[in-house]
Structure formats: structure tokens, C-alpha cells
Motif scaffolding. Structure first.
Motif, PDB file in Angstrom:
ATOM      1  N   CYS A 123      11.121  -3.942  -5.766  1.00  0.00           N
ATOM      2  CA  CYS A 123      10.500  -2.787  -5.114  1.00  0.00           C
ATOM      3  C   CYS A 123      10.001  -3.290  -3.761  1.00  0.00           C
ATOM      4  O   CYS A 123       8.987  -3.996  -3.691  1.00  0.00           O
ATOM      5  N   ALA A 124      10.732  -2.947  -2.725  1.00  0.00           N
ATOM      6  CA  ALA A 124      10.395  -3.403  -1.383  1.00  0.00           C
ATOM      7  C   ALA A 124       9.600  -2.321  -0.659  1.00  0.00           C
ATOM      8  O   ALA A 124       9.958  -1.139  -0.706  1.00  0.00           O
ATOM      9  N   ALA A 125       8.543  -2.747  -0.010  1.00  0.00           N
ATOM     10  CA  ALA A 125       7.654  -1.795   0.650  1.00  0.00           C
ATOM     11  C   ALA A 125       7.612  -2.019   2.151  1.00  0.00           C
ATOM     12  O   ALA A 125       7.760  -3.146   2.628  1.00  0.00           O
ATOM     13  N   SER A 126       7.416  -0.945   2.858  1.00  0.00           N
ATOM     14  CA  SER A 126       7.236  -1.026   4.302  1.00  0.00           C
ATOM     15  C   SER A 126       5.746  -1.106   4.598  1.00  0.00           C
ATOM     16  O   SER A 126       4.910  -0.880   3.721  1.00  0.00           O
ATOM     17  N   GLY A 127       5.406  -1.428   5.819  1.00  0.00           N
ATOM     18  CA  GLY A 127       4.007  -1.403   6.208  1.00  0.00           C
ATOM     19  C   GLY A 127       3.322  -2.743   6.086  1.00  0.00           C
ATOM     20  O   GLY A 127       3.794  -3.657   5.405  1.00  0.00           O
ATOM     21  N   ARG A 128       2.180  -2.848   6.756  1.00  0.00           N
ATOM     22  CA  ARG A 128       1.448  -4.102   6.800  1.00  0.00           C
ATOM     23  C   ARG A 128       0.298  -4.159   5.821  1.00  0.00           C
ATOM     24  O   ARG A 128      -0.417  -5.140   5.778  1.00  0.00           O
ATOM     25  N   THR A 129       0.124  -3.105   5.025  1.00  0.00           N
ATOM     26  CA  THR A 129      -1.005  -3.061   4.104  1.00  0.00           C
ATOM     27  C   THR A 129      -0.571  -3.098   2.650  1.00  0.00           C
ATOM     28  O   THR A 129      -1.283  -2.636   1.769  1.00  0.00           O
TER      29      THR A 129
END
Length: 119
Positions: free
Chosen positions: A22-28
């Protein structure tokens, strides 16, 4: 906000293994609790495994305990679900979901990845 993309599903024989990502975008990403859900045709969605923001605390549904392992790499913005000793009843669409606050509803969902276990 975070966007989630699952991968790693496929067709496997009973007793085999798969690892979902599960790959997520964003820096948080590290501020989100992540949960893997699954839904088989004609059945309700069920929670499979969950992991805390720092990866220390995990939860498993009884039906997968001892066979599935959830982990995360916050540096790679990715959560994994290692699935071993797969059974035909594990066949389902698998979805990851994220929430910022423990106990709150999951506000972010991926599109899912299909797992089919042949017996």
C-alpha cells in the motif's frame, strides 16, 4: 491528505504466499494509522490487519492471525501485508485505508487489489 495505491495481488495456490503493498503519497504518511480490509463477493467488508503510526502496535483478525503480517516503512511511505499459508477463503479484494485519529472512521481508501487463492 493522502492517496493510497495497493499492489501485489494475484492468483496463488492454496498454501502459497503473497505480499501486498500500500503505497501512499504525501509527506505526512507517518501520521496515519493504516488498516487492511478485504471484501469477498457477497460478503461484508472485514478488517484484516492494522498498524499504528510508528509500526509498533499491530492488530490482526483471528482468521488471519499467525498467517498474515502487517508492517510499514515510513521512509518509503508504504505498508505491507505479508500473507502466508493462503486459503481459498482468503480470496477477496484487499484494500488499505488510512485515518489520522485512532478510533475515527477511515477517510482515505485505495482502489484495491484482487487476491485469488485456488484450492
Amino acid at each position: 491528505q493522502v492517496q493510497l495505491v495497493e499492489s501485489g495481488g494475484g492468483l496463488v495456490q492454496a498454501g502459497g504466499s503473497l505480499t501486498l503493498s500500500c503505497a501512499a503519497s504525501g509527506r505526512t504518511f507517518s501520521t496515519y494509522f493504516i488498516n487492511w480490509f478485504r471484501q469477498a463477493p457477497g460478503k461484508e467488508r472485514e478488517s484484516v490487519a492494522a498498524i499504528s503510526r510508528n509500526g509498533i502496535n499491530t492488530y490482526y483478525a483471528d482468521v488471519v492471525k499467525g498467517r498474515f503480517t502487517i508492517s510499514r516503512d515510513n521512509a518509503k511511505n508504504t505498508v505491507y501485508l505479508q500473507m502466508n499459508s493462503l486459503k481459498a477463503e482468503d480470496t477477496a479484494g484487499y484494500y488499505c485505508a488510512a485515518r489520522r485519529i485512532e478510533g475515527a472512521q477511515y477517510g482515505y481508501w485505495g482502489q484495491g487489489t484482487r487476491v485469488t487463492v485456488s484450492s
